[in-house]
Motif scaffolding. Structure first.
Motif, mmCIF file in Angstrom:
data_model
loop_
_atom_site.group_PDB
_atom_site.id
_atom_site.type_symbol
_atom_site.label_atom_id
_atom_site.label_comp_id
_atom_site.label_asym_id
_atom_site.label_seq_id
_atom_site.Cartn_x
_atom_site.Cartn_y
_atom_site.Cartn_z
ATOM 1 N N GLU A 37 -57.586 58.145 25.099
ATOM 2 C CA GLU A 37 -58.491 58.226 24.045
ATOM 3 C C GLU A 37 -58.663 56.825 23.393
ATOM 4 N N GLU A 38 -60.083 56.434 23.193
ATOM 5 C CA GLU A 38 -60.148 55.178 22.348
ATOM 6 C C GLU A 38 -61.095 55.440 21.120
ATOM 7 N N PHE A 39 -60.595 54.763 19.867
ATOM 8 C CA PHE A 39 -61.159 54.966 18.738
ATOM 9 C C PHE A 39 -61.976 53.684 18.258
ATOM 10 N N LYS A 40 -63.456 53.910 18.190
ATOM 11 C CA LYS A 40 -64.313 52.949 17.803
ATOM 12 C C LYS A 40 -64.184 52.784 16.273
ATOM 13 N N TYR A 41 -64.563 51.441 15.916
ATOM 14 C CA TYR A 41 -64.963 51.308 14.411
ATOM 15 C C TYR A 41 -66.183 52.274 13.933
ATOM 16 N N PHE A 42 -67.241 52.004 14.731
ATOM 17 C CA PHE A 42 -68.348 52.764 14.603
ATOM 18 C C PHE A 42 -68.427 54.248 14.459
ATOM 19 N N ALA A 43 -67.219 54.812 15.115
ATOM 20 C CA ALA A 43 -67.271 56.211 15.209
ATOM 21 C C ALA A 43 -66.765 56.917 13.861
ATOM 22 N N TYR A 44 -66.069 56.147 13.086
ATOM 23 C CA TYR A 44 -65.860 56.624 11.788
ATOM 24 C C TYR A 44 -66.633 56.068 10.493
ATOM 25 N N ILE A 45 -67.376 56.953 9.882
ATOM 26 C CA ILE A 45 -68.470 56.602 9.098
ATOM 27 C C ILE A 45 -68.124 55.594 7.799
ATOM 28 N N PRO A 46 -66.984 55.600 7.243
ATOM 29 C CA PRO A 46 -66.767 54.639 6.267
ATOM 30 C C PRO A 46 -66.546 53.233 6.858
ATOM 31 N N TYR A 47 -66.021 53.181 8.096
ATOM 32 C CA TYR A 47 -65.699 51.989 8.549
ATOM 33 C C TYR A 47 -67.209 51.283 8.945
ATOM 34 N N ALA A 48 -67.973 52.203 9.517
ATOM 35 C CA ALA A 48 -69.500 51.982 9.834
ATOM 36 C C ALA A 48 -70.270 51.300 8.715
ATOM 37 N N ILE A 49 -70.011 51.946 7.778
ATOM 38 C CA ILE A 49 -70.868 51.634 6.274
ATOM 39 C C ILE A 49 -70.192 50.213 5.917
ATOM 40 N N LEU A 50 -68.850 49.938 5.883
ATOM 41 C CA LEU A 50 -68.366 48.534 5.494
ATOM 42 C C LEU A 50 -68.763 47.660 6.429
ATOM 43 N N LEU A 51 -68.569 47.812 7.863
ATOM 44 C CA LEU A 51 -69.048 46.677 8.854
ATOM 45 C C LEU A 51 -70.497 46.484 8.735
ATOM 46 N N ILE A 52 -71.535 47.535 8.531
ATOM 47 C CA ILE A 52 -72.780 47.059 8.333
ATOM 48 C C ILE A 52 -72.990 46.340 7.042
ATOM 49 N N VAL A 53 -72.351 46.684 5.930
ATOM 50 C CA VAL A 53 -72.662 45.777 4.736
ATOM 51 C C VAL A 53 -72.086 44.513 4.889
ATOM 52 N N ILE A 54 -70.915 44.210 5.634
ATOM 53 C CA ILE A 54 -70.238 42.837 5.805
ATOM 54 C C ILE A 54 -71.339 42.177 6.818
ATOM 55 N N LEU A 55 -71.888 42.739 7.547
ATOM 56 C CA LEU A 55 -72.710 42.102 8.686
ATOM 57 C C LEU A 55 -73.956 41.640 7.927
ATOM 58 N N LEU A 56 -74.614 42.364 7.129
ATOM 59 C CA LEU A 56 -75.704 41.989 6.695
ATOM 60 C C LEU A 56 -75.481 40.930 5.414
ATOM 61 N N LEU A 57 -74.304 41.045 4.639
ATOM 62 C CA LEU A 57 -73.972 39.908 3.972
ATOM 63 C C LEU A 57 -73.837 38.496 4.569
ATOM 64 N N ASN A 58 -73.195 38.713 5.858
ATOM 65 C CA ASN A 58 -72.869 37.361 6.535
ATOM 66 C C ASN A 58 -74.521 36.876 7.112
ATOM 67 N N ILE A 59 -75.216 37.680 7.405
ATOM 68 C CA ILE A 59 -76.469 37.364 8.052
ATOM 69 C C ILE A 59 -77.073 36.578 6.765
ATOM 70 N N LEU A 60 -77.346 37.281 5.511
ATOM 71 C CA LEU A 60 -77.967 36.915 4.371
ATOM 72 C C LEU A 60 -77.361 35.578 4.203
ATOM 73 N N GLN A 71 -76.074 31.561 -1.649
ATOM 74 C CA GLN A 71 -75.414 31.640 -0.480
ATOM 75 C C GLN A 71 -74.041 31.535 -0.504
ATOM 76 N N MET A 72 -73.364 30.897 -1.739
ATOM 77 C CA MET A 72 -72.027 30.799 -1.867
ATOM 78 C C MET A 72 -71.641 32.020 -2.440
ATOM 79 N N ARG A 73 -72.226 32.782 -3.321
ATOM 80 C CA ARG A 73 -71.806 34.117 -3.934
ATOM 81 C C ARG A 73 -72.145 35.066 -2.644
ATOM 82 N N THR A 74 -72.925 35.107 -1.903
ATOM 83 C CA THR A 74 -72.961 36.187 -0.863
ATOM 84 C C THR A 74 -71.767 36.048 0.027
ATOM 85 N N ALA A 75 -71.304 34.705 0.181
ATOM 86 C CA ALA A 75 -69.981 34.710 1.203
ATOM 87 C C ALA A 75 -68.693 34.866 0.518
ATOM 88 N N VAL A 76 -68.775 34.755 -0.694
ATOM 89 C CA VAL A 76 -67.629 35.198 -1.538
ATOM 90 C C VAL A 76 -67.648 36.763 -1.444
#
Length: 145
Positions: A37-60, A71-76
């Motif tokens: 069995e494999e466990f993905k990050y995106f299958a667990y909802i709290p991990y998925a939410i954190l990863l999406i928020v982090i990804l959006l902040l990095n893109i921003l 930009q500096m505050r967003t990176a921090v």
């Protein structure tokens, strides 16, 4: 934009976070060594939410290079949230030690992203201080005339 090291740091951090979104966190292996069995990050909802928020902040942070302070505050902020994710992964790792669950290399990507985001924030701050000092010199030169 791409000439600056902090932009490259942010881009690498964004790529590592995107790899985590689609990657496998851990796998459970059987007695014969095959993956049961494999466990993905995106299958667990709290991990998925954190990863999406982090990804959006990095893109921003990656796309707002004209607004250095934002930009500096967003990176921090991205680094702080990523550090929380890394701590959560460490708690999961230590709580699942005897179960035969094997964590993948991607479980340490958040700490790399934290380091890269802080390096980017430091570079952005250095650029902002350079711009401000040049502005002060120009304005002081105008006042002398």
């Amino acid at each position: 934009m791409w000439q600056r090291m902090q932009t490259l740091y942010l881009a690498i951090s964004t790529i590592l976070t995107a790899v985590m979104v689609f990657g496998v966190k851990a796998a459970l292996y059987g007695a014969d060594g095959t993956s049961v069995e494999e466990f993905k990050y995106f299958a667990y909802i709290p991990y998925a939410i954190l990863l999406i928020v982090i990804l959006l902040l990095n893109i921003l942070a990656l796309t707002t290079y004209k607004f250095r302070v934002f930009q500096m505050r967003t990176a921090v902020l991205s680094a702080i949230i990523t550090l929380a994710l890394q701590i959560w992964l460490a708690v999961d790792f230590f709580s699942c030690r005897g179960t035969g669950l094997v964590f993948k290399v991607s479980a340490v990507f958040p700490i790399v992203c934290v380091i890269l985001n802080f390096l980017a924030a430091r570079g952005i701050l250095a650029d902002q201080l350079l711009v401000e000092s040049a502005y002060r010199l120009r304005s002081a030169k105008r006042r002398k005339k």
